[in-house]
Write a protein that holds these residues in place. Structure first.
Motif, mmCIF file in Angstrom:
data_model
loop_
_atom_site.group_PDB
_atom_site.id
_atom_site.type_symbol
_atom_site.label_atom_id
_atom_site.label_comp_id
_atom_site.label_asym_id
_atom_site.label_seq_id
_atom_site.Cartn_x
_atom_site.Cartn_y
_atom_site.Cartn_z
ATOM 1 N N UNK A 5 1.088 -2.019 -6.687
ATOM 2 C CA UNK A 5 1.991 -1.840 -7.828
ATOM 3 C C UNK A 5 2.653 -0.461 -7.770
ATOM 4 N N UNK A 6 1.855 0.555 -7.433
ATOM 5 C CA UNK A 6 2.427 1.886 -7.284
ATOM 6 C C UNK A 6 3.446 1.957 -6.161
ATOM 7 N N UNK A 7 3.148 1.290 -5.025
ATOM 8 C CA UNK A 7 4.092 1.281 -3.905
ATOM 9 C C UNK A 7 5.382 0.576 -4.289
ATOM 10 N N UNK A 8 5.258 -0.531 -5.037
ATOM 11 C CA UNK A 8 6.456 -1.256 -5.452
ATOM 12 C C UNK A 8 7.301 -0.428 -6.422
ATOM 13 N N UNK A 9 6.625 0.314 -7.293
ATOM 14 C CA UNK A 9 7.365 1.155 -8.235
ATOM 15 C C UNK A 9 8.094 2.276 -7.499
ATOM 16 N N UNK B 4 8.826 -0.259 1.415
ATOM 17 C CA UNK B 4 7.768 -1.269 1.324
ATOM 18 C C UNK B 4 7.203 -1.592 2.700
ATOM 19 N N UNK B 5 8.086 -1.729 3.673
ATOM 20 C CA UNK B 5 7.614 -1.982 5.036
ATOM 21 C C UNK B 5 6.764 -0.847 5.567
ATOM 22 N N UNK C 145 1.501 1.347 6.957
ATOM 23 C CA UNK C 145 0.554 2.453 6.860
ATOM 24 C C UNK C 145 -0.831 1.967 6.418
ATOM 25 N N UNK C 146 -0.875 1.150 5.355
ATOM 26 C CA UNK C 146 -2.190 0.714 4.866
ATOM 27 C C UNK C 146 -2.865 -0.247 5.830
ATOM 28 N N UNK D 32 -8.059 0.545 11.385
ATOM 29 C CA UNK D 32 -8.768 1.579 12.145
ATOM 30 C C UNK D 32 -10.140 1.875 11.531
ATOM 31 N N UNK D 33 -10.211 1.854 10.196
ATOM 32 C CA UNK D 33 -11.492 2.112 9.536
ATOM 33 C C UNK D 33 -12.530 1.050 9.874
ATOM 34 N N UNK D 34 -12.094 -0.131 10.218
ATOM 35 C CA UNK D 34 -13.030 -1.208 10.540
ATOM 36 C C UNK D 34 -13.785 -0.952 11.838
#
Length: 476
Positions: free
Chosen positions: A117-121, A135-136, A141-142, A148-150
């Motif tokens: 929601x924050x990214x969309x705003x 958005x892309x 990024x996420x 990578x964290x996995x």
């Protein structure tokens, strides 16, 4: 004649077809019987599987009411299906696995929903041209960071499923073309339905015949150690052929039990991970030291690898010198038997959750025999004996010395587990020899013995007043 030949050919064709159908029917019946036998055996091996299947069916049925009941469905619309999907993917065999997946899914959905929601705003502030680009970039990024964290073993063991749900939820909500108020509504509905499905799984899993991963891990470690002890107790007599043929054939059964410890590393790791999610239950309080069970299991596998080598010598086809057997038999047998008894005592201590004090004496006896074996190996009695007949016996003795060391390490780790796991302390029985002189005299005088009966007067029994007869019956 031609008509008769054609008629016979048709008759043979129908007969062959009928026989084929009968054969297929028989094969089908046989396969159904085999399937029924497999299902019966699967349920008998672990009846909890049947109960788990019924629990999953109950959870899906309860959550499906959201879709069937119109007032509830109108509040969630098509997002109600997420509750059913949550039950399907979250409900696991044990309580710990269900809690782990449920919390991973709920927290990941909540976090991803807020960030999306924050990214969309933020993307809306950049205008129509910059919105898809931002958005892309956020999705890229996420997804990159989460993936990578996995790769971190600690994160993958406990939060891998949550990271997958985080990637999925962030992408679904952040790139949607809805307005801000509709995005909030979508995130709210998705989180609500997931909470409904997860809560149904957790409640049913805990309230109806719960299966605790911690208890399974506890029993698995104890059983593996007990099997190691069974092998070592019977190895000495089996190797030196001091038992009869009938007992030797029975000994083949114990020689295979230790192998379960060799293949239990994955199961132990999974159960320990699931147990960490579980609340306190039964004999296991919250934050029970489950990682110490993994250390005990690792040491048990090290011992099992040495037992695997001993089993190889047990089944090897070679002729050992009788002189060698005579020299090393007593030390090897004592090391084997005492180590086996110590391991069985340790396994019993884990099962009953008591301090494993009774195994220390067996370990000391095994260490004494190992010391004698080392002295024999360093002596010069092997010079006049054929090396080909000496090497197997020496190898067996050396491996048993390592087994004694492994047994001592297992005992130390179980002592640590008993201390941190708050196992019960059992006081050893006090013998009259260990009592002070006055107590020893009173204890001896309190025992009235004849040829048939022994009557012991408890210290708590009050003495009879003068002039009254004692309530203690006389020995007949």
């Amino acid at each position: 004649m031609e008509v008769g030949y054609g008629s016979g050919e048709k008759t043979g064709f129908f007969t062959q077809g009928r026989r084929s159908l009968q054969a297929l029917a028989v094969q089908f019946i046989v396969k159904m019987v085999d399937l029924a036998s497999s299902i019966k055996k699967l349920g008998q091996d672990d009846p909890r599987r049947v109960i788990h299947s019924l629990k999953v069916g109950l959870a899906i049925t309860l959550v499906s009411i959201i879709c069937y009941y119109q007032p509830l469905y109108s509040n969630f619309d098509e997002t109600a299906i997420w509750a059913i999907m949550t039950v399907v993917v979250v409900f696991e065999f044990s309580v710990g696995a269900t809690l782990g997946k449920g919390l991973n899914r709920g927290l990941a959905t909540l976090l991803a929903g807020g960030l999306s929601i924050g990214a969309h705003h933020v993307a809306n502030l950049s205008g129509n041209i910059g919105e898809p680009i931002l958005l892309g970039f956020f999705v890229f990024l996420q997804a990159t960071i989460s993936t990578f964290l996995r790769f971190f073993p600690e994160i993958k063991a406990r939060y891998d499923y949550g990271l997958l749900i985080f990637i999925l939820t962030f992408a679904m909500i952040s790139v949607s073309g809805f307005r801000d108020d509709e995005i909030l509504e979508l995130a709210y509905r998705r989180l609500s339905t997931i909470c409904i499905g997860g809560a149904a799984c957790v409640i049913i899993s805990i309230m109806i015949f719960p299966v605790w991963a911690g208890e399974d891990l506890h029993n698995l470690i104890a059983l593996n150690i007990e099997k190691l002890g069974n092998f070592l107790e019977g190895f000495g007599d089996k190797y030196f052929s001091t038992t009869g043929d009938e007992e030797g054939n029975d000994g083949n059964k114990f020689s295979e039990g230790y192998k379960s410890s060799l293949n239990s590393k994955t199961s132990e790791g999974s159960l320990a991970n699931f147990a960490a999610w579980e609340p306190g239950h039964g004999r296991f309080p919250f934050r029970h030291p489950w990682k110490l069970y993994l250390r005990v299991g690792t040491l048990a596998r090290e011992c099992a690898y040495r037992i695997e080598a001993l089993n190889g010598y047990l089944n090897a086809d070679f002729q050992e010198s009788s002189d060698v057997s005579t020299v090393i038999q007593e030390a090897c047998t004592k090391m084997s038997v005492e180590s086996g008894k110590a391991l069985k005592e340790l396994a019993l201590a884990i099962k009953t959750m008591v301090q494993p004090s009774s195994a220390d004496s067996h370990i000391e006896n095994a260490k004494s025999a190992a010391k004698n074996m080392k002295s024999l190996l360093k002596s010069g009695i092997w010079e006049d004996i054929d090396l080909l007949k000496v090497i197997p016996g020496i190898a067996v003795g050396a491996i048993l010395v390592d087994v004694v060391t492994c047994t001592e390490k297992i005992a130390e780790s179980i002592h640590e587990l008993a201390s941190k796991g708050q196992f019960k302390s059992v006081e050893p029985p006090v013998s009259p020899e260990n009592l002070p002189s006055e107590q020893n005299q009173s204890a001896t005088s309190a025992q009235m013995v004849n040829s048939h009966h022994v009557i012991t007067v408890s210290e708590s029994t009050p003495a009879a007043p003068p002039g009254e007869s004692s309530s203690v019956p006389k020995a007949s």
